[in-house]
Design an enzyme around this catalytic site. Structure first.
Site, mmCIF file in Angstrom:
data_model
loop_
_atom_site.group_PDB
_atom_site.id
_atom_site.type_symbol
_atom_site.label_atom_id
_atom_site.label_comp_id
_atom_site.label_asym_id
_atom_site.label_seq_id
_atom_site.Cartn_x
_atom_site.Cartn_y
_atom_site.Cartn_z
ATOM 1 N N GLY A 128 2.732 4.330 7.532
ATOM 2 C CA GLY A 128 2.392 5.723 7.239
ATOM 3 C C GLY A 128 1.056 5.845 6.529
ATOM 4 O O GLY A 128 0.355 6.846 6.656
ATOM 5 N N THR A 154 4.229 4.691 -3.542
ATOM 6 C CA THR A 154 5.223 3.963 -4.345
ATOM 7 C C THR A 154 4.595 2.689 -4.909
ATOM 8 O O THR A 154 4.789 2.361 -6.090
ATOM 9 C CB THR A 154 6.469 3.636 -3.495
ATOM 10 N N ALA A 169 8.020 1.449 2.178
ATOM 11 C CA ALA A 169 8.359 1.581 3.604
ATOM 12 C C ALA A 169 8.516 3.058 3.920
ATOM 13 O O ALA A 169 8.759 3.880 3.026
ATOM 14 C CB ALA A 169 9.652 0.840 3.922
ATOM 15 N N THR A 228 0.849 -1.201 0.000
ATOM 16 C CA THR A 228 0.000 0.000 0.000
ATOM 17 C C THR A 228 0.880 1.245 0.000
ATOM 18 O O THR A 228 1.942 1.247 0.622
ATOM 19 C CB THR A 228 -0.876 0.012 1.265
ATOM 20 N N GLU A 285 -0.579 -5.356 5.846
ATOM 21 C CA GLU A 285 0.740 -5.473 5.191
ATOM 22 C C GLU A 285 1.564 -6.569 5.856
ATOM 23 O O GLU A 285 2.219 -7.376 5.186
ATOM 24 C CB GLU A 285 1.478 -4.130 5.267
HETATM 25 C C1 5RP Z 1 1.440 2.089 4.249
HETATM 26 C C2 5RP Z 1 2.908 1.890 4.247
HETATM 27 C C3 5RP Z 1 3.666 2.421 3.091
HETATM 28 O O1 5RP Z 1 4.404 1.385 2.520
HETATM 29 C C4 5RP Z 1 4.588 3.486 3.555
HETATM 30 O O2 5RP Z 1 3.846 4.470 4.265
HETATM 31 C C5 5RP Z 1 5.324 4.156 2.387
HETATM 32 O O3 5RP Z 1 4.414 4.841 1.604
HETATM 33 P P1 5RP Z 1 4.826 5.732 0.367
HETATM 34 O O4 5RP Z 1 5.285 4.797 -0.703
HETATM 35 O O5 5RP Z 1 3.581 6.485 0.012
HETATM 36 O O6 5RP Z 1 5.934 6.653 0.836
HETATM 37 O O7 5RP Z 1 3.493 1.319 5.136
HETATM 38 O O8 5RP Z 1 0.854 1.659 5.441
#
Ligand code: 5RP
Length: 231
Positions: A104, A39, A91, A36, A111
């Site tokens: 985040g 990215t 991540a 999720t 996950e």
């Molecule tokens: C979601 C996550 C995401 O992998 C993490 O927040 C990174 O997100 P982004 O690719 O938007 O920086 O753990 O729960």
């Protein structure tokens, strides 16, 4: 005559690059574990070009499920898929051993479940996510709402400050109907022990340290291209 310096790639372009690079880890004929975040959204978009070559995906959030289905990729229930060859996810932080902070996007519990059913975790990030030690990014912890204050007090005893994550003026509710605490001020020097400890506190659904479910591979987008780190 001097040539003009190349324009540096934006963070969005780095995410696109690493999302596309992850296609090399997708096993033809398989079901892919999909994480999720922004990215991973780039990865999902790239995966559409391979949809005829895979059976489908197991998704880690409602948001990723919606995106996968909109692109014509079948989404399977994790209970119907005993094992996945690969799980691809982003991540918030990753260290030199493949230990991560995640959550985040509030999807940490699902996950971790999909990561646990996968043989290989391929983490896709841009190089802003690489850290020496975990803990600068506020640590997400999914909690049962009635335990939030008690858990916040337990983090305070460790030197951390826990804040209830809000959305539109009310506590954010996860895909699992729970709340998120974001904890600052922690130095996570022993991720495996820390994860085990916090997971035992009553009311903790999932702590956003991914040490027991660490990455085996990190694809890291940099100004010079995508680097592959194997752990
Ligand atoms: C979601 C996550 C995401 O992998 C993490 O927040 C990174 O997100 P982004 O690719 O938007 O920086 O753990 O729960």
């Amino acid at each position: 005559m001097t040539s003009a310096a190349a324009t540096p790639l934006t963070q969005d372009e780095l995410k696109t690059l690493v999302g596309q690079a992850a296609l090399a880890y997708v096993v033809p004929g398989s079901i892919v574990g999909v994480g999720t975040g922004s990215t991973v959204n780039k990865f999902i978009d790239a995966l559409a070009s391979m949809k005829g070559q895979i059976k489908g995906a197991v998704s880690s959030s409602v948001a990723s499920t919606v995106r996968l289905k909109a692109l014509g990729i079948e989404v399977f229930d994790s209970n119907d898929v005993p094992e996945l060859a690969v799980y691809i996810d982003g991540a918030d932080e990753i260290d030199g051993q493949g230990y991560m902070i995640k959550g985040g996007g509030a999807a940490l519990t699902r996950e971790k479940i999909v990561a646990a059913q996968s043989k290989q975790f391929v983490c896709i990030v841009d190089d802003s996510k690489l850290v020496q030690a975990l803990g600068k990014f506020p640590l997400p912890v999914e909690v049962i709402p009635m335990a939030a204050k008690r858990i916040a007090a337990q983090f305070a005893a460790m030197g951390g400050t826990a804040t209830l994550r809000m959305k539109d003026g009310t506590p954010l509710v996860t895909d699992n109907g729970q709340h998120i605490l974001d904890v600052t001020g922690l130095q996570i020097t022993e991720p495996l022990a820390f994860e085990s400890q916090v997971n035992q506190w009553p009311g903790v659904v999932t702590v956003g340290v991914f040490a027991h479910q660490k990455a085996q591979v990190c694809l890291m987008a940099t100004a010079g291209g995508v680097k592959t780190l194997n752990y």
